[in-house]
Every structure is written in C-alpha cells, then in structure tokens.
Write a protein that holds these residues in place. Structure first.
Motif, PDB file in Angstrom:
ATOM      1  N   UNK A   1      49.871  43.833 -95.114  1.00 59.13           N
ATOM      2  CA  UNK A   1      49.794  42.771 -94.101  1.00 59.13           C
ATOM      3  C   UNK A   1      48.531  41.920 -94.198  1.00 59.13           C
ATOM      4  N   UNK A   2      48.019  41.735 -95.410  1.00 58.79           N
ATOM      5  CA  UNK A   2      46.816  40.937 -95.579  1.00 58.79           C
ATOM      6  C   UNK A   2      47.084  39.734 -96.493  1.00 58.79           C
ATOM      7  N   UNK A   3      48.325  39.367 -96.642  1.00 57.95           N
ATOM      8  CA  UNK A   3      48.653  38.183 -97.436  1.00 57.95           C
ATOM      9  C   UNK A   3      48.013  36.967 -96.758  1.00 57.95           C
ATOM     10  N   UNK A   4      47.269  36.210 -97.526  1.00 55.95           N
ATOM     11  CA  UNK A   4      46.581  35.050 -96.965  1.00 55.95           C
ATOM     12  C   UNK A   4      47.507  33.843 -96.930  1.00 55.95           C
ATOM     13  N   UNK A   5      47.436  33.114 -95.843  1.00 55.52           N
ATOM     14  CA  UNK A   5      48.156  31.856 -95.703  1.00 55.52           C
ATOM     15  C   UNK A   5      47.201  30.851 -95.099  1.00 55.52           C
ATOM     16  N   UNK A   6      47.154  29.681 -95.688  1.00 63.47           N
ATOM     17  CA  UNK A   6      46.227  28.646 -95.227  1.00 63.47           C
ATOM     18  C   UNK A   6      46.861  27.858 -94.093  1.00 63.47           C
ATOM     19  N   UNK A   7      46.058  27.609 -93.052  1.00 64.63           N
ATOM     20  CA  UNK A   7      46.485  26.754 -91.953  1.00 64.63           C
ATOM     21  C   UNK A   7      45.394  25.728 -91.682  1.00 64.63           C
ATOM     22  N   UNK A   8      45.789  24.594 -91.211  1.00 61.71           N
ATOM     23  CA  UNK A   8      44.834  23.547 -90.841  1.00 61.71           C
ATOM     24  C   UNK A   8      44.927  23.318 -89.344  1.00 61.71           C
ATOM     25  N   UNK A   9      43.784  23.264 -88.693  1.00 58.69           N
ATOM     26  CA  UNK A   9      43.736  23.053 -87.253  1.00 58.69           C
ATOM     27  C   UNK A   9      42.729  21.947 -86.979  1.00 58.69           C
ATOM     28  N   UNK A  10      43.132  21.003 -86.164  1.00 60.03           N
ATOM     29  CA  UNK A  10      42.221  19.925 -85.766  1.00 60.03           C
ATOM     30  C   UNK A  10      41.589  20.282 -84.426  1.00 60.03           C
ATOM     31  N   UNK A  11      40.241  20.199 -84.369  1.00 55.81           N
ATOM     32  CA  UNK A  11      39.494  20.459 -83.143  1.00 55.81           C
ATOM     33  C   UNK A  11      38.720  19.214 -82.766  1.00 55.81           C
ATOM     34  N   UNK A  12      38.480  19.013 -81.490  1.00 54.49           N
ATOM     35  CA  UNK A  12      37.564  17.938 -81.086  1.00 54.49           C
ATOM     36  C   UNK A  12      36.163  18.237 -81.629  1.00 54.49           C
ATOM     37  N   UNK A  13      35.391  17.190 -81.822  1.00 48.89           N
ATOM     38  CA  UNK A  13      34.043  17.345 -82.390  1.00 48.89           C
ATOM     39  C   UNK A  13      33.202  18.327 -81.586  1.00 48.89           C
ATOM     40  N   UNK A  14      33.308  18.300 -80.250  1.00 49.06           N
ATOM     41  CA  UNK A  14      32.474  19.188 -79.437  1.00 49.06           C
ATOM     42  C   UNK A  14      32.810  20.660 -79.696  1.00 49.06           C
ATOM     43  N   UNK A  15      34.083  20.956 -80.012  1.00 50.76           N
ATOM     44  CA  UNK A  15      34.474  22.331 -80.306  1.00 50.76           C
ATOM     45  C   UNK A  15      33.849  22.772 -81.630  1.00 50.76           C
ATOM     46  N   UNK A  16      33.922  21.909 -82.635  1.00 44.36           N
ATOM     47  CA  UNK A  16      33.331  22.233 -83.942  1.00 44.36           C
ATOM     48  C   UNK A  16      31.829  22.442 -83.799  1.00 44.36           C
ATOM     49  N   UNK A  17      31.175  21.586 -83.029  1.00 42.16           N
ATOM     50  CA  UNK A  17      29.723  21.731 -82.827  1.00 42.16           C
ATOM     51  C   UNK A  17      29.398  23.043 -82.121  1.00 42.16           C
ATOM     52  N   UNK A  18      30.197  23.405 -81.133  1.00 42.98           N
ATOM     53  CA  UNK A  18      29.982  24.680 -80.427  1.00 42.98           C
ATOM     54  C   UNK A  18      30.222  25.868 -81.348  1.00 42.98           C
ATOM     55  N   UNK A  19      31.272  25.795 -82.158  1.00 43.35           N
ATOM     56  CA  UNK A  19      31.539  26.853 -83.131  1.00 43.35           C
ATOM     57  C   UNK A  19      30.382  26.999 -84.109  1.00 43.35           C
ATOM     58  N   UNK A  20      29.868  25.873 -84.586  1.00 45.43           N
ATOM     59  CA  UNK A  20      28.750  25.916 -85.537  1.00 45.43           C
ATOM     60  C   UNK A  20      27.508  26.526 -84.911  1.00 45.43           C
ATOM     61  N   UNK A  21      27.227  26.174 -83.662  1.00 43.59           N
ATOM     62  CA  UNK A  21      26.058  26.759 -82.982  1.00 43.59           C
ATOM     63  C   UNK A  21      26.204  28.269 -82.859  1.00 43.59           C
ATOM     64  N   UNK A  22      27.385  28.713 -82.432  1.00 40.50           N
ATOM     65  CA  UNK A  22      27.605  30.153 -82.261  1.00 40.50           C
ATOM     66  C   UNK A  22      27.576  30.872 -83.606  1.00 40.50           C
ATOM     67  N   UNK A  23      28.153  30.269 -84.623  1.00 40.74           N
ATOM     68  CA  UNK A  23      28.138  30.876 -85.962  1.00 40.74           C
ATOM     69  C   UNK A  23      26.706  31.021 -86.467  1.00 40.74           C
ATOM     70  N   UNK A  24      25.900  29.986 -86.286  1.00 45.79           N
ATOM     71  CA  UNK A  24      24.486  30.054 -86.698  1.00 45.79           C
ATOM     72  C   UNK A  24      23.760  31.152 -85.936  1.00 45.79           C
ATOM     73  N   UNK A  25      24.015  31.232 -84.634  1.00 41.24           N
ATOM     74  CA  UNK A  25      23.356  32.247 -83.806  1.00 41.24           C
ATOM     75  C   UNK A  25      23.679  33.660 -84.297  1.00 41.24           C
ATOM     76  N   UNK A  26      24.937  33.851 -84.721  1.00 41.53           N
ATOM     77  CA  UNK A  26      25.364  35.166 -85.197  1.00 41.53           C
ATOM     78  C   UNK A  26      25.094  35.385 -86.686  1.00 41.53           C
ATOM     79  N   UNK A  27      24.732  34.325 -87.402  1.00 46.98           N
ATOM     80  CA  UNK A  27      24.456  34.453 -88.835  1.00 46.98           C
ATOM     81  C   UNK A  27      25.706  34.605 -89.672  1.00 46.98           C
ATOM     82  N   UNK A  28      26.791  33.962 -89.246  1.00 46.22           N
ATOM     83  CA  UNK A  28      28.050  34.016 -89.985  1.00 46.22           C
ATOM     84  C   UNK A  28      28.550  32.592 -90.223  1.00 46.22           C
TER      85      UNK A  28
END
Length: 71
Positions: A29-56
């Motif tokens: 059950x680990x077959x990879x499938x690519x998906x594309x998701x569009x997020x508003x810019x503020x969501x991407x910025x928030x994700x990037x901040x949290x990712x940086x904070x966690x180091x991932x």
C-alpha cells in the motif's frame, strides 16, 4: 528457509539480514501517485513557516498532516 523458520529466527533476535534480498523488498500500500493541489498564497506561506520551524520540507509536512488526519 521456510517462513516459520525465518519467523522463529527473527523473533529470537537472530541476524536475518543475509537471508533477505533487500533489493526486492516492498512495502504494501505504498504505491506513489502524484496529485496537484492549488492553495491560496497565504496557505503556502503558512505551510512554509511551519515547515521551517520543524526543519522539514513543505511536502513532508503536508504528507505527515494528511496521513495523521486519515490514519
């Protein structure tokens, strides 16, 4: 080596590494499938901040959060 012998050796803590062809190992059950998701810019910025904070990476953060929610 029979499966039950392998299981017994593993359970006993024996080194089973030489008995496994790791190049053919697969996880179910680990077959990879690519998906594309569009997020508003503020969501991407928030994700990037949290990712940086966690180091991932952003991708790792999204995968982890979705897996936690679905699991």
């Amino acid at each position: 080596m029979k499966a039950h012998e392998f299981d017994r050796a593993f359970d006993a803590g024996d080194d089973i590494d030489a008995k496994v062809d790791w190049s053919k190992a697969r996880r179910p059950n680990v077959e990879l499938r690519r998906v594309n998701v569009d997020f508003p810019a503020w969501v991407v910025e928030s994700l990037d901040r949290e990712a940086r904070r966690l180091g991932v990476t952003r991708q790792s953060l999204i995968k982890t959060w979705i897996a936690e929610r679905l699991g």
